[in-house]
Design a protein around this motif. Structure first.
Motif, PDB file in Angstrom:
ATOM      1  N   LEU A   1       0.823  -1.205   0.000  1.00  0.00           N
ATOM      2  CA  LEU A   1       0.000   0.000   0.000  1.00  0.00           C
ATOM      3  C   LEU A   1       0.861   1.261   0.000  1.00  0.00           C
ATOM      4  CD1 LEU A   1      -2.964   1.006   0.149  1.00  0.00           C
ATOM      5  CD2 LEU A   1      -2.656   1.099   2.627  1.00  0.00           C
ATOM      6  N   LEU A   2       1.917   1.271   0.808  1.00  0.00           N
ATOM      7  CA  LEU A   2       2.833   2.415   0.842  1.00  0.00           C
ATOM      8  C   LEU A   2       3.492   2.626  -0.520  1.00  0.00           C
ATOM      9  CD1 LEU A   2       4.399   4.584   2.459  1.00  0.00           C
ATOM     10  CD2 LEU A   2       6.075   2.809   2.962  1.00  0.00           C
ATOM     11  N   ILE A   3       3.925   1.543  -1.144  1.00  0.00           N
ATOM     12  CA  ILE A   3       4.567   1.633  -2.455  1.00  0.00           C
ATOM     13  C   ILE A   3       3.584   2.170  -3.501  1.00  0.00           C
ATOM     14  CG2 ILE A   3       5.572   0.270  -4.334  1.00  0.00           C
ATOM     15  CD1 ILE A   3       6.719  -1.580  -2.099  1.00  0.00           C
ATOM     16  N   VAL A   4       2.368   1.647  -3.497  1.00  0.00           N
ATOM     17  CA  VAL A   4       1.361   2.060  -4.480  1.00  0.00           C
ATOM     18  C   VAL A   4       0.972   3.521  -4.273  1.00  0.00           C
ATOM     19  CG1 VAL A   4      -1.035   1.691  -5.213  1.00  0.00           C
ATOM     20  CG2 VAL A   4       0.492  -0.255  -4.912  1.00  0.00           C
ATOM     21  N   ILE A   5       0.787   3.931  -3.025  1.00  0.00           N
ATOM     22  CA  ILE A   5       0.414   5.322  -2.751  1.00  0.00           C
ATOM     23  C   ILE A   5       1.528   6.278  -3.177  1.00  0.00           C
ATOM     24  CG2 ILE A   5       0.018   6.974  -0.882  1.00  0.00           C
ATOM     25  CD1 ILE A   5      -1.643   4.796   0.494  1.00  0.00           C
ATOM     26  N   ALA A   6       2.779   5.929  -2.874  1.00  0.00           N
ATOM     27  CA  ALA A   6       3.897   6.786  -3.279  1.00  0.00           C
ATOM     28  C   ALA A   6       3.980   6.887  -4.798  1.00  0.00           C
ATOM     29  CB  ALA A   6       5.212   6.247  -2.706  1.00  0.00           C
ATOM     30  N   ARG A   7       3.823   5.770  -5.479  1.00  0.00           N
ATOM     31  CA  ARG A   7       3.914   5.769  -6.943  1.00  0.00           C
ATOM     32  C   ARG A   7       2.752   6.517  -7.577  1.00  0.00           C
ATOM     33  NH1 ARG A   7       1.227   4.117 -11.576  1.00  0.00           N
ATOM     34  NH2 ARG A   7       2.685   3.797 -13.248  1.00  0.00           N
ATOM     35  N   GLU A   8       1.527   6.212  -7.157  1.00  0.00           N
ATOM     36  CA  GLU A   8       0.359   6.857  -7.759  1.00  0.00           C
ATOM     37  C   GLU A   8       0.319   8.343  -7.425  1.00  0.00           C
ATOM     38  OE1 GLU A   8      -1.658   5.603  -9.994  1.00  0.00           O
ATOM     39  OE2 GLU A   8      -0.611   3.685  -9.888  1.00  0.00           O
ATOM     40  N   GLY A   9       0.737   8.713  -6.226  1.00  0.00           N
ATOM     41  CA  GLY A   9       0.806  10.130  -5.876  1.00  0.00           C
ATOM     42  C   GLY A   9       1.810  10.869  -6.743  1.00  0.00           C
ATOM     43  N   ALA A  10       2.947  10.232  -6.988  1.00  0.00           N
ATOM     44  CA  ALA A  10       3.968  10.852  -7.840  1.00  0.00           C
ATOM     45  C   ALA A  10       3.492  10.949  -9.285  1.00  0.00           C
ATOM     46  CB  ALA A  10       5.268  10.060  -7.760  1.00  0.00           C
ATOM     47  N   VAL A  11       2.794   9.920  -9.783  1.00  0.00           N
ATOM     48  CA  VAL A  11       2.264   9.974 -11.151  1.00  0.00           C
ATOM     49  C   VAL A  11       1.233  11.087 -11.261  1.00  0.00           C
ATOM     50  CG1 VAL A  11       0.870   8.727 -12.857  1.00  0.00           C
ATOM     51  CG2 VAL A  11       2.748   7.570 -11.720  1.00  0.00           C
TER      52      VAL A  11
ATOM     53  N   LEU B   1      10.709   9.678  -3.905  1.00  0.00           N
ATOM     54  CA  LEU B   1       9.852  10.077  -2.792  1.00  0.00           C
ATOM     55  C   LEU B   1       9.848   9.013  -1.698  1.00  0.00           C
ATOM     56  CD1 LEU B   1       7.657  11.995  -1.601  1.00  0.00           C
ATOM     57  CD2 LEU B   1       5.989  10.603  -2.834  1.00  0.00           C
ATOM     58  N   LEU B   2       9.727   7.763  -2.094  1.00  0.00           N
ATOM     59  CA  LEU B   2       9.730   6.670  -1.117  1.00  0.00           C
ATOM     60  C   LEU B   2      11.073   6.597  -0.394  1.00  0.00           C
ATOM     61  CD1 LEU B   2       7.929   4.462  -0.010  1.00  0.00           C
ATOM     62  CD2 LEU B   2       8.746   2.967  -1.804  1.00  0.00           C
ATOM     63  N   LEU B   3      12.161   6.742  -1.128  1.00  0.00           N
ATOM     64  CA  LEU B   3      13.479   6.747  -0.492  1.00  0.00           C
ATOM     65  C   LEU B   3      13.599   7.919   0.476  1.00  0.00           C
ATOM     66  CD1 LEU B   3      16.365   5.642  -0.229  1.00  0.00           C
ATOM     67  CD2 LEU B   3      16.993   7.112  -2.147  1.00  0.00           C
ATOM     68  N   PHE B   4      13.141   9.083   0.073  1.00  0.00           N
ATOM     69  CA  PHE B   4      13.196  10.275   0.917  1.00  0.00           C
ATOM     70  C   PHE B   4      12.372  10.078   2.195  1.00  0.00           C
ATOM     71  CE2 PHE B   4      11.667  14.621   1.949  1.00  0.00           C
ATOM     72  CZ  PHE B   4      12.894  15.207   2.205  1.00  0.00           C
ATOM     73  N   ILE B   5      11.178   9.521   2.060  1.00  0.00           N
ATOM     74  CA  ILE B   5      10.326   9.257   3.224  1.00  0.00           C
ATOM     75  C   ILE B   5      11.010   8.292   4.185  1.00  0.00           C
ATOM     76  CG2 ILE B   5       8.186   8.121   3.961  1.00  0.00           C
ATOM     77  CD1 ILE B   5       6.889   9.320   1.428  1.00  0.00           C
ATOM     78  N   LEU B   6      11.604   7.224   3.653  1.00  0.00           N
ATOM     79  CA  LEU B   6      12.258   6.234   4.512  1.00  0.00           C
ATOM     80  C   LEU B   6      13.521   6.781   5.177  1.00  0.00           C
ATOM     81  CD1 LEU B   6      11.744   3.001   2.408  1.00  0.00           C
ATOM     82  CD2 LEU B   6      10.574   3.656   4.516  1.00  0.00           C
TER      83      LEU B   6
ATOM     84  N   LEU C   1      21.000   2.282 -11.049  1.00  0.00           N
ATOM     85  CA  LEU C   1      20.613   1.268 -10.059  1.00  0.00           C
ATOM     86  C   LEU C   1      21.729   1.023  -9.058  1.00  0.00           C
ATOM     87  CD1 LEU C   1      18.653  -1.349 -12.168  1.00  0.00           C
ATOM     88  CD2 LEU C   1      17.766   0.172 -10.406  1.00  0.00           C
ATOM     89  N   TRP C   2      22.957   0.992  -9.536  1.00  0.00           N
ATOM     90  CA  TRP C   2      24.100   0.800  -8.630  1.00  0.00           C
ATOM     91  C   TRP C   2      24.203   1.970  -7.655  1.00  0.00           C
ATOM     92  CZ3 TRP C   2      28.743   3.604  -8.308  1.00  0.00           C
ATOM     93  CH2 TRP C   2      29.710   3.039  -7.486  1.00  0.00           C
ATOM     94  N   LEU C   3      24.057   3.204  -8.172  1.00  0.00           N
ATOM     95  CA  LEU C   3      24.110   4.382  -7.300  1.00  0.00           C
ATOM     96  C   LEU C   3      22.968   4.375  -6.289  1.00  0.00           C
ATOM     97  CD1 LEU C   3      25.077   7.182  -9.841  1.00  0.00           C
ATOM     98  CD2 LEU C   3      26.478   6.274  -7.984  1.00  0.00           C
ATOM     99  N   TYR C   4      21.775   4.009  -6.737  1.00  0.00           N
ATOM    100  CA  TYR C   4      20.627   3.945  -5.830  1.00  0.00           C
ATOM    101  C   TYR C   4      20.863   2.912  -4.734  1.00  0.00           C
ATOM    102  CZ  TYR C   4      15.901   3.354  -4.139  1.00  0.00           C
ATOM    103  OH  TYR C   4      14.801   3.272  -3.339  1.00  0.00           O
ATOM    104  N   ALA C   5      21.437   1.777  -5.084  1.00  0.00           N
ATOM    105  CA  ALA C   5      21.730   0.750  -4.078  1.00  0.00           C
ATOM    106  C   ALA C   5      22.765   1.242  -3.074  1.00  0.00           C
ATOM    107  CB  ALA C   5      22.222  -0.519  -4.770  1.00  0.00           C
ATOM    108  N   LYS C   6      23.785   1.922  -3.551  1.00  0.00           N
ATOM    109  CA  LYS C   6      24.803   2.467  -2.647  1.00  0.00           C
ATOM    110  C   LYS C   6      24.198   3.500  -1.695  1.00  0.00           C
ATOM    111  CE  LYS C   6      28.777   0.662  -3.785  1.00  0.00           C
ATOM    112  NZ  LYS C   6      29.529  -0.134  -2.854  1.00  0.00           N
ATOM    113  N   ILE C   7      23.384   4.401  -2.242  1.00  0.00           N
ATOM    114  CA  ILE C   7      22.754   5.431  -1.422  1.00  0.00           C
ATOM    115  C   ILE C   7      21.805   4.796  -0.411  1.00  0.00           C
ATOM    116  CG2 ILE C   7      21.095   7.350  -1.493  1.00  0.00           C
ATOM    117  CD1 ILE C   7      22.369   8.134  -4.198  1.00  0.00           C
ATOM    118  N   SER C   8      21.003   3.835  -0.862  1.00  0.00           N
ATOM    119  CA  SER C   8      20.063   3.165   0.038  1.00  0.00           C
ATOM    120  C   SER C   8      20.794   2.433   1.159  1.00  0.00           C
ATOM    121  CB  SER C   8      19.215   2.172  -0.734  1.00  0.00           C
ATOM    122  OG  SER C   8      18.435   2.829  -1.679  1.00  0.00           O
ATOM    123  N   LYS C   9      21.862   1.740   0.817  1.00  0.00           N
ATOM    124  CA  LYS C   9      22.597   0.987   1.828  1.00  0.00           C
ATOM    125  C   LYS C   9      23.224   1.926   2.854  1.00  0.00           C
ATOM    126  CE  LYS C   9      26.199  -2.491   2.285  1.00  0.00           C
ATOM    127  NZ  LYS C   9      27.191  -3.279   1.584  1.00  0.00           N
TER     128      LYS C   9
END
Length: 121
Positions: free
Chosen positions: A15-25, A44-49, A110-118
């Motif tokens: 639900l969180l993923i869908v709301i973040a995606r649909e809100g952004a769309v 947005l989801l990364l920023f929220i987390l 994707l590699w940069l996103y994984a590094k930032i997320s980690k």
């Protein structure tokens, strides 16, 4: 031994993923670029987390639900991969340019996103 699935955590994570995606769309549609909705939703989801983690830890139930989603969704890419192989065979001499675009536009972000997320999560 099969582990028990936490359906409530799975439901709320999806639900969180869908709301973040649909809100952004919806937001990006207002700006005239609905195709950027997925990217903005991911950011947005990364920023929220990241903000959430500053104040309290991310619940283990949510982390487990996310791991289950990621593990099970890997099979969704099999038909896409088969279609990509068929397309590559038909491309012929244009394959090196196509692969360069794929590496630059997909693997590196994707590699940069994984590094930032980690690091931040």
């Amino acid at each position: 031994m099969k582990s028990k699935i936490d359906w409530i955590a799975l439901f709320f994570t999806v639900l969180l993923i869908v709301i973040a995606r649909e809100g952004a769309v919806a937001l990006m549609t207002l700006f005239g670029h609905p195709e950027l909705g997925n990217l903005i939703g991911l950011a947005l989801l990364l920023f929220i987390l990241v903000i959430w983690r500053r104040f309290k830890p991310i619940p283990h139930r949510m982390i487990d639900a996310n791991a289950l989603i990621m593990k099970e969704s890997a099979f969704a890419f099999l038909p896409i991969s088969a279609g990509a192989v068929i397309m590559l065979v038909a491309m012929g001499a244009e394959i090196p340019a196509f692969l360069l675009v794929m590496v630059v536009s997909t693997l590196i972000p994707l590699w940069l996103y994984a590094k930032i997320s980690k690091r931040w999560l």
